[in-house]
Design an enzyme around this catalytic site. Structure first.
Site, mmCIF file in Angstrom:
data_model
loop_
_atom_site.group_PDB
_atom_site.id
_atom_site.type_symbol
_atom_site.label_atom_id
_atom_site.label_comp_id
_atom_site.label_asym_id
_atom_site.label_seq_id
_atom_site.Cartn_x
_atom_site.Cartn_y
_atom_site.Cartn_z
ATOM 1 N N GLU A 46 0.883 -1.164 0.000
ATOM 2 C CA GLU A 46 0.000 0.000 0.000
ATOM 3 C C GLU A 46 0.921 1.214 0.000
ATOM 4 O OE1 GLU A 46 -2.952 -0.319 3.064
ATOM 5 O OE2 GLU A 46 -3.662 -2.262 2.327
ATOM 6 N N HIS A 106 -0.322 2.487 8.454
ATOM 7 C CA HIS A 106 0.544 3.069 7.433
ATOM 8 C C HIS A 106 1.511 4.052 8.078
ATOM 9 C CE1 HIS A 106 -3.143 2.343 4.712
ATOM 10 N NE2 HIS A 106 -2.262 1.388 4.495
ATOM 11 N N CYS A 151 -4.171 12.228 2.804
ATOM 12 C CA CYS A 151 -4.708 11.673 1.568
ATOM 13 C C CYS A 151 -4.680 12.684 0.431
ATOM 14 C CB CYS A 151 -6.123 11.162 1.793
ATOM 15 S SG CYS A 151 -6.174 9.824 3.010
#
Length: 274
Positions: free
Chosen positions: A4, A80, A198
């Site tokens: 990812e 993450h 993001c």
């Protein structure tokens, strides 16, 4: 080969147009059962996947660093690296639980970074417990250059967690590279598992490259208003299984996309428009 990648990669540099250091952070080594790994949650990024990305992109090993994320941080909910660290330019803003071998990682970055000294802004667990960092998404933020220094764009939740709010007040008074903090309401994004990080994808353009871009995709007040009206006209607030079986949904989507390409002046880019 769990990958990812974008959420586990940071580029550090002296200047955007200069060579920099590519920092890849992984959760575990897939082909070594004896290597440290989280126990409660799976690691979503492997060393092997990071190495494959670097290899396929032709990156110079002298400017690439592979760092293992602290397994205890993953088990605390840090899936993450962008939930525990963020970088911009020559500044790395990170929690003390971010990396398994913190000193080695920092030394590797410093030895490979050219054109500037690494500014490592370390947040200790005493200042902000790992649970508060995860709950507030302190590190799932954006670091942006301003004429007066770097600005940290954080989600509103950072002001709702006492330890994080106190830390941010002290941060801007510390005399470090981060000189201001701006708070943004991104609750809808947060509820879907993403904060300001993001929005981190940035491509820095020269004046010549900017002039060569298609003008229709550059955001202006007028374009913002037109896009907002388009969203209100076409975005559904719910979608059922029955809707997915309705052929009219396809027509609805195509109509929306046709209008969007018109608003942006892109011409016919979809097969159904040809």
């Amino acid at each position: 080969f769990g990958d990812e990648g974008a959420a586990n990669h940071t580029r550090l540099c002296g200047g955007y147009g200069e060579a920099g250091v590519e920092l890849f952070v992984y959760g575990q080594v897939a082909f070594n059962d004896q290597a440290p790994a989280p126990k409660k949650y799976p690691a979503r990024q492997t060393l092997e996947a990071s190495q494959a990305i670097a290899r396929l992109h032709g990156l110079d090993g002298q400017h690439t660093v592979f760092a293992q994320q602290n397994p205890n941080a993953i088990d605390a909910g840090v899936f993450h690296n962008d939930v525990i660290a963020v970088g911009n330019g020559n500044t790395l803003f990170y929690h003390d639980m971010a990396f398994l071998e913190e000193e080695r990682v920092l030394a590797d970055i410093r030895s490979r970074l050219t054109g500037a000294e690494l500014e490592a802004v370390r947040v200790s667990s005493e200042e902000v417990p790992i649970e508060d960092a995860v709950a507030s998404y302190l590190f799932n933020s954006q670091l942006l250059n301003t004429p007066d220094g770097m600005m940290l764009a954080v989600p509103g939740e950072c002001r709702e967690v006492a330890s994080v709010s106190r830390y941010l007040d002290a941060l801007v008074q510390s005399g470090g590279p981060i000189t201001s903090v701006e708070v943004f309401d991104v609750k809808q994004s947060m509820r879907n598992g993403g904060g300001p990080a993001c929005l981190r994808l940035r491509v820095v353009l020269s004046d010549e490259e900017l002039k060569a871009m298609h003008r229709g995709v550059l955001l202006t007040d007028d374009l913002y208003e037109r896009l907002t009206a388009w969203v209100k006209a076409h975005y559904r607030d719910r979608l059922s299984q029955a809707d997915l079986a309705d052929p009219m949904l396809l027509q609805e989507v195509r109509k929306a996309l046709d209008e969007l390409t018109g608003i942006l002046g892109l011409g016919s880019i979809y097969d159904f428009q040809l």
